[in-house]
Write a protein that holds these residues in place. Sequence first.
Motif, PDB file in Angstrom:
ATOM      1  N   ALA A   1       0.862  -1.183   0.000  1.00  0.00           N
ATOM      2  CA  ALA A   1       0.000   0.000   0.000  1.00  0.00           C
ATOM      3  C   ALA A   1       0.895   1.228   0.000  1.00  0.00           C
ATOM      4  CB  ALA A   1      -0.921   0.006   1.220  1.00  0.00           C
ATOM      5  N   THR A   2       0.585   2.205  -0.828  1.00  0.00           N
ATOM      6  CA  THR A   2       1.431   3.389  -0.967  1.00  0.00           C
ATOM      7  C   THR A   2       0.599   4.650  -0.846  1.00  0.00           C
ATOM      8  OG1 THR A   2       1.174   3.405  -3.375  1.00  0.00           O
ATOM      9  CG2 THR A   2       3.048   2.174  -2.474  1.00  0.00           C
ATOM     10  N   ARG A   3       1.295   5.735  -0.534  1.00  0.00           N
ATOM     11  CA  ARG A   3       0.684   7.059  -0.493  1.00  0.00           C
ATOM     12  C   ARG A   3       1.774   8.092  -0.792  1.00  0.00           C
ATOM     13  NH1 ARG A   3      -0.228   7.185   6.040  1.00  0.00           N
ATOM     14  NH2 ARG A   3       1.975   7.379   6.639  1.00  0.00           N
ATOM     15  N   GLN A   4       1.363   9.257  -1.232  1.00  0.00           N
ATOM     16  CA  GLN A   4       2.291  10.325  -1.564  1.00  0.00           C
ATOM     17  C   GLN A   4       2.583  11.161  -0.318  1.00  0.00           C
ATOM     18  OE1 GLN A   4       3.720  10.558  -4.559  1.00  0.00           O
ATOM     19  NE2 GLN A   4       2.530   8.799  -5.285  1.00  0.00           N
ATOM     20  N   SER A   5       3.808  11.643  -0.224  1.00  0.00           N
ATOM     21  CA  SER A   5       4.211  12.504   0.874  1.00  0.00           C
ATOM     22  C   SER A   5       5.164  13.558   0.341  1.00  0.00           C
ATOM     23  CB  SER A   5       4.880  11.685   1.996  1.00  0.00           C
ATOM     24  OG  SER A   5       6.029  11.012   1.506  1.00  0.00           O
ATOM     25  N   ALA A   6       5.485  14.528   1.197  1.00  0.00           N
ATOM     26  CA  ALA A   6       6.401  15.620   0.831  1.00  0.00           C
ATOM     27  C   ALA A   6       5.922  16.342  -0.423  1.00  0.00           C
ATOM     28  CB  ALA A   6       7.825  15.097   0.646  1.00  0.00           C
ATOM     29  N   GLY A   7       4.628  16.662  -0.435  1.00  0.00           N
ATOM     30  CA  GLY A   7       4.075  17.399  -1.561  1.00  0.00           C
ATOM     31  C   GLY A   7       4.019  16.604  -2.846  1.00  0.00           C
ATOM     32  N   GLY A   8       3.987  15.285  -2.753  1.00  0.00           N
ATOM     33  CA  GLY A   8       3.932  14.449  -3.941  1.00  0.00           C
ATOM     34  C   GLY A   8       5.274  14.067  -4.509  1.00  0.00           C
ATOM     35  N   SER A   9       6.361  14.525  -3.904  1.00  0.00           N
ATOM     36  CA  SER A   9       7.699  14.215  -4.414  1.00  0.00           C
ATOM     37  C   SER A   9       8.245  12.900  -3.865  1.00  0.00           C
ATOM     38  CB  SER A   9       8.668  15.346  -4.067  1.00  0.00           C
ATOM     39  OG  SER A   9       8.774  15.502  -2.648  1.00  0.00           O
ATOM     40  N   ARG A  10       7.565  12.325  -2.886  1.00  0.00           N
ATOM     41  CA  ARG A  10       8.048  11.094  -2.274  1.00  0.00           C
ATOM     42  C   ARG A  10       6.882  10.126  -2.102  1.00  0.00           C
ATOM     43  NH1 ARG A  10      11.090  12.003   3.222  1.00  0.00           N
ATOM     44  NH2 ARG A  10      12.334  13.279   1.762  1.00  0.00           N
ATOM     45  N   GLU A  11       7.171   8.846  -2.231  1.00  0.00           N
ATOM     46  CA  GLU A  11       6.149   7.820  -2.068  1.00  0.00           C
ATOM     47  C   GLU A  11       6.492   6.957  -0.871  1.00  0.00           C
ATOM     48  OE1 GLU A  11       3.980   5.426  -5.373  1.00  0.00           O
ATOM     49  OE2 GLU A  11       5.612   4.141  -4.676  1.00  0.00           O
ATOM     50  N   THR A  12       5.521   6.799   0.016  1.00  0.00           N
ATOM     51  CA  THR A  12       5.691   5.981   1.208  1.00  0.00           C
ATOM     52  C   THR A  12       4.931   4.682   1.019  1.00  0.00           C
ATOM     53  OG1 THR A  12       5.871   7.963   2.584  1.00  0.00           O
ATOM     54  CG2 THR A  12       5.415   5.874   3.705  1.00  0.00           C
ATOM     55  N   GLY A  13       5.608   3.571   1.222  1.00  0.00           N
ATOM     56  CA  GLY A  13       4.987   2.275   1.031  1.00  0.00           C
ATOM     57  C   GLY A  13       5.054   1.416   2.268  1.00  0.00           C
ATOM     58  N   HIS A  14       4.093   0.509   2.378  1.00  0.00           N
ATOM     59  CA  HIS A  14       4.035  -0.391   3.524  1.00  0.00           C
ATOM     60  C   HIS A  14       3.159  -1.573   3.135  1.00  0.00           C
ATOM     61  CE1 HIS A  14       3.202  -1.898   7.612  1.00  0.00           C
ATOM     62  NE2 HIS A  14       4.308  -1.261   7.962  1.00  0.00           N
ATOM     63  N   ARG A  15       3.414  -2.689   3.751  1.00  0.00           N
ATOM     64  CA  ARG A  15       2.538  -3.836   3.541  1.00  0.00           C
ATOM     65  C   ARG A  15       1.134  -3.493   4.034  1.00  0.00           C
ATOM     66  NH1 ARG A  15       3.129  -9.045   2.275  1.00  0.00           N
ATOM     67  NH2 ARG A  15       1.542 -10.525   3.027  1.00  0.00           N
ATOM     68  N   PRO A  16       0.091  -3.873   3.297  1.00  0.00           N
ATOM     69  CA  PRO A  16      -1.272  -3.489   3.702  1.00  0.00           C
ATOM     70  C   PRO A  16      -1.567  -3.884   5.139  1.00  0.00           C
ATOM     71  CG  PRO A  16      -1.298  -4.442   1.506  1.00  0.00           C
ATOM     72  CD  PRO A  16       0.091  -4.623   2.035  1.00  0.00           C
ATOM     73  N   THR A  17      -1.972  -2.896   5.921  1.00  0.00           N
ATOM     74  CA  THR A  17      -2.305  -3.131   7.323  1.00  0.00           C
ATOM     75  C   THR A  17      -3.768  -3.526   7.450  1.00  0.00           C
ATOM     76  OG1 THR A  17      -2.799  -0.786   7.611  1.00  0.00           O
ATOM     77  CG2 THR A  17      -0.552  -1.509   8.099  1.00  0.00           C
ATOM     78  N   THR A  18      -4.173  -3.841   8.653  1.00  0.00           N
ATOM     79  CA  THR A  18      -5.572  -4.219   8.868  1.00  0.00           C
ATOM     80  C   THR A  18      -6.500  -3.034   8.651  1.00  0.00           C
ATOM     81  OG1 THR A  18      -4.885  -5.902  10.465  1.00  0.00           O
ATOM     82  CG2 THR A  18      -7.193  -5.222  10.512  1.00  0.00           C
ATOM     83  N   LEU A  19      -6.121  -1.860   9.153  1.00  0.00           N
ATOM     84  CA  LEU A  19      -6.935  -0.655   9.037  1.00  0.00           C
ATOM     85  C   LEU A  19      -6.270   0.317   8.067  1.00  0.00           C
ATOM     86  CD1 LEU A  19      -7.795  -0.077  12.812  1.00  0.00           C
ATOM     87  CD2 LEU A  19      -9.108  -1.353  11.112  1.00  0.00           C
ATOM     88  N   MET A  20      -7.046   0.795   7.080  1.00  0.00           N
ATOM     89  CA  MET A  20      -6.538   1.749   6.101  1.00  0.00           C
ATOM     90  C   MET A  20      -7.654   2.697   5.696  1.00  0.00           C
ATOM     91  SD  MET A  20      -4.168  -0.637   3.591  1.00  0.00           S
ATOM     92  CE  MET A  20      -5.392  -1.950   3.487  1.00  0.00           C
ATOM     93  N   THR A  21      -7.273   3.934   5.383  1.00  0.00           N
ATOM     94  CA  THR A  21      -8.209   4.887   4.801  1.00  0.00           C
ATOM     95  C   THR A  21      -7.792   5.149   3.357  1.00  0.00           C
ATOM     96  OG1 THR A  21      -6.923   6.810   5.549  1.00  0.00           O
ATOM     97  CG2 THR A  21      -8.648   5.996   7.017  1.00  0.00           C
ATOM     98  N   VAL A  22      -8.784   5.294   2.490  1.00  0.00           N
ATOM     99  CA  VAL A  22      -8.556   5.436   1.055  1.00  0.00           C
ATOM    100  C   VAL A  22      -8.728   6.898   0.680  1.00  0.00           C
ATOM    101  CG1 VAL A  22      -9.328   4.734  -1.246  1.00  0.00           C
ATOM    102  CG2 VAL A  22      -9.359   3.088   0.647  1.00  0.00           C
TER     103      VAL A  22
END
Length: 420
Positions: A229-250
């Motif tokens: 599961a990924t999301r953008q950070s630092a104004g969209g210049s960086r991508e943060t990834g992690h194995r899908p957790t039990t709780l997530m918001t879309v």
Amino acid sequence: MSQPPTTRRRVDPRAERAARTVLAGSRPRLLRQPAANAVVNERRRDPRAVHEAALVQRQPRPRYDWTRDTASAGTPSAAGVFVAAVPAIPLQVIAEPAYLVLAMLDRPGGEVSEHDRQVIAAARLLADGGSDGGGSGNGGGAVVTVSTGSGEALAEAGSDRHVALPDGWADDYVPERRAAATLALMTALSPRHVLFPDSADGGDVARRVAATAGERLFAGVQGLGPDRATRQSAGGSRETGHRPTTLMTVAADAFAPLDGVRHEARPLDLATPLVAGEEILPRLGGARRLAVDPDALSLSETDFILSAGNGVTDWRSFAELGEALGATRAGSRVVCDAGHLPRDRQVGASGTVVGARCYLAFGIAGAPQHLQGITGVRHVIAVNTDLHAEMIKRADLSIVADAQAVMPALIRLIRERRHA
């Protein structure tokens, strides 16, 4: 070796003219083609049905597959108008799912929002990640939607099972109830993942559940797969990834809603009550929704926009109508250049690109840059005196009339309904 000349039948212009004559005299009337060859009750093609049959994706931008033979698949209607028939979508049944993915929906006002459909689409990615993708029910998961109302409207969005919350929960802002229901479902169903919309209400409930259950919450998911599961950070210049957790918001507009699918959305009966454990959650005293000035909202966040164009001259009625409807006022570039509205109220490619649920346009002709700004609008209502205006063609509902006459009439109608 030379080929013999082709024999062509000669055309008698006098005979053709006589065959087309339907009224003789000083001013004869002629048909466009001979009466013997005229087609009676010729079937016409419905362009809306053709576009609907070729549509393969609605959001975030419509996509069409014009290779589909929509003309051969059509069926004539009772009025003789040719309507392209959409092939039946097979029902996908997950009989014995290996695991469950919960989709906790906001469903504001009882209506399934685009964000809710995006949450279901994200849950569908996790549910189908371990299956053969064909909906056979072998080795894959099932999506369980949880919201007020029935699940009939969620079948085409990708829901396999549906848990209906009490209808009264849609009116009152009591996040403890939804958090307690989520905890009860997690205990009863043991889902692999629980997804929430990353909205004001959905994010609130997700954080309450995470704090009470002691689970890690991965918020603002923009990319999702079975293993990451990924999301953008630092104004969209960086991508943060992690194995899908039990709780997530879309995150909003991160996933395209499903189209061309049909699932069961079968009601799921639970033996345990959904409000179990509500007493262990922190409660809010006197929580209520605060009234917000629609004009204080940005155009990119509001759901209802009242927009004015060059055809509006009665600005007093325009302001009163915006207040009566509770809509955010906006305008075209001509209106903002004239100083009738601030520059941040301009809608269009050179202003703000909006994605409101409803866009009510008065006196807007529909320049290309303005139409680009309302591409993501769900419903467009246009009021214009020009029947052939581009905004009229774009609108789902059109009123061919003067804006100065329609606005006071709407204000009177709204006030009469409120008094009644």
